[in-house]
Design a protein around this motif. Structure first.
Motif, short mmCIF file in Angstrom:
data_model
loop_
_atom_site.label_atom_id
_atom_site.label_comp_id
_atom_site.label_asym_id
_atom_site.label_seq_id
_atom_site.Cartn_x
_atom_site.Cartn_y
_atom_site.Cartn_z
N PRO A 34 -2.34 -3.30 8.54
CA PRO A 34 -1.20 -2.73 7.91
C PRO A 34 0.00 -3.17 8.68
O PRO A 34 0.21 -3.21 10.16
CB PRO A 34 -1.34 -1.14 8.35
N TYR B 182 3.99 -2.09 9.16
CA TYR B 182 5.09 -0.83 8.73
C TYR B 182 6.36 -1.28 8.43
O TYR B 182 6.98 -1.94 9.47
CB TYR B 182 4.76 0.29 9.91
N ASN C 147 -1.29 6.94 11.54
CA ASN C 147 -1.59 5.86 12.01
C ASN C 147 -1.26 6.02 13.47
O ASN C 147 0.00 6.28 13.95
CB ASN C 147 -1.36 4.38 11.43
N VAL D 274 4.43 -0.15 3.29
CA VAL D 274 3.24 -0.43 4.35
C VAL D 274 2.69 -1.72 3.47
O VAL D 274 2.53 -1.85 2.27
CB VAL D 274 2.25 0.34 4.40
N PRO E 159 2.63 4.33 1.58
CA PRO E 159 2.85 4.68 2.79
C PRO E 159 2.28 5.94 3.33
O PRO E 159 2.12 6.25 4.41
CB PRO E 159 4.28 4.87 2.69
N ASP F 63 0.91 -1.28 0.15
CA ASP F 63 -0.11 0.04 0.01
C ASP F 63 1.06 1.41 -0.04
O ASP F 63 2.00 1.16 0.36
CB ASP F 63 -0.83 -0.02 1.26
N ASN G 188 -0.52 7.07 2.80
CA ASN G 188 -2.00 6.75 3.38
C ASN G 188 -2.13 6.32 4.89
O ASN G 188 -2.82 6.06 5.41
CB ASN G 188 -2.52 5.37 2.62
N HIS G 189 -0.69 6.05 5.41
CA HIS G 189 -0.51 5.69 6.74
C HIS G 189 0.28 6.41 7.72
O HIS G 189 0.61 6.00 8.92
CB HIS G 189 -0.01 4.27 6.84
N VAL H 105 -0.31 -4.76 3.74
CA VAL H 105 -1.77 -4.95 4.18
C VAL H 105 -2.11 -6.33 4.14
O VAL H 105 -2.08 -7.01 3.18
CB VAL H 105 -2.48 -4.05 3.53
#
Length: 210
Positions: free
Chosen positions: A142, A144, A117, A127, A111, A109, A113-114, A129
């Motif tokens: 997720p 990391y 977190n 990242v 990174p 995904d 977007n997170h 998922v």
């Protein structure tokens, strides 16, 4: 995803399940199991990572997995890339604590977007998922991922993989759907790890927080 890798992931989950079937000797005693498909020096190939704990153990809140120093890591796969498969068993409070099998995927995904977190805030190199469906609910966990190049961790690690699990002890949205908690799981990733160039002992390590 190749059939052979999916079978290896399923086998890894089976090993974890057997190791922890009926385990009730400690309140919290999780373990890490790692299997490689290519043991040659500088070898590439999928790596299967398995984690497990006893059914009656406290649920895990955070797992941090360390790839050994000496491994080379390739990150930056495009968002949506399927890196591997997931197989495991989940304890479901809504079903009286019974264990339910799950199958799913591991995908890259973005990174960005997170970054906000609560598990591991900030920008990460990658990242991944873990996604599976249970009782009609879709779970997305997720992970990391960052290379380790400095600091105390660099003495024993080349990469760090961290994942937080929603609590089965509180209701959604803060807690997990159906009071689900992971008991055993194995996931494979390909195109990421290259084995060390020299022979030696290269232990994987993990830190678990209940």
């Amino acid at each position: 995803m190749t059939r052979s890798l999916r079978l290896l992931v399923s086998a890894g989950a089976g090993v974890c399940a057997l190791a922890f079937s009926g385990a009730a000797l400690a309140a919290y005693n999780p373990s890490l199991i790692v299997a490689q498909t290519n043991h040659a020096l500088n070898g590439t190939g999928p790596v299967v990572i398995g984690i497990g704990q006893g059914t009656n153990d406290d649920a895990t809140a955070v797992s941090t997995i360390y790839a050994p120093a000496g491994y080379r890591i390739t990150l930056g796969q495009a968002p949506g890339t399927e890196l591997g498969a997931l197989s495991g068993e989940v304890k479901v409070a809504a079903l009286g604590g019974s264990r339910q099998p799950v199958e799913g995927t591991v995908r890259a995904d973005a990174p960005a977007n997170h970054v906000n977190n609560p598990c591991s805030p900030g920008m990460h190199e990658a990242v991944w998922v873990l996604q599976f469906t249970l009782l009609g609910n879709t779970f997305r966990l997720p992970m990391y991922v960052d290379r380790v190049t400095s600091g105390p961790e660099a003495a024993y690690a080349s990469a760090r993989i961290q994942v937080c699990f929603p609590s089965p002890y509180v209701p959604p949205p803060q807690g997990s759907q159906s009071g689900a908690s992971l008991v055993v799981a194995a996931f494979g990733v390909r195109g990421v790890f290259r084995s060390p160039a020299n022979r030696g002992a290269y232990p994987w390590n993990a830190v678990f927080i209940p």
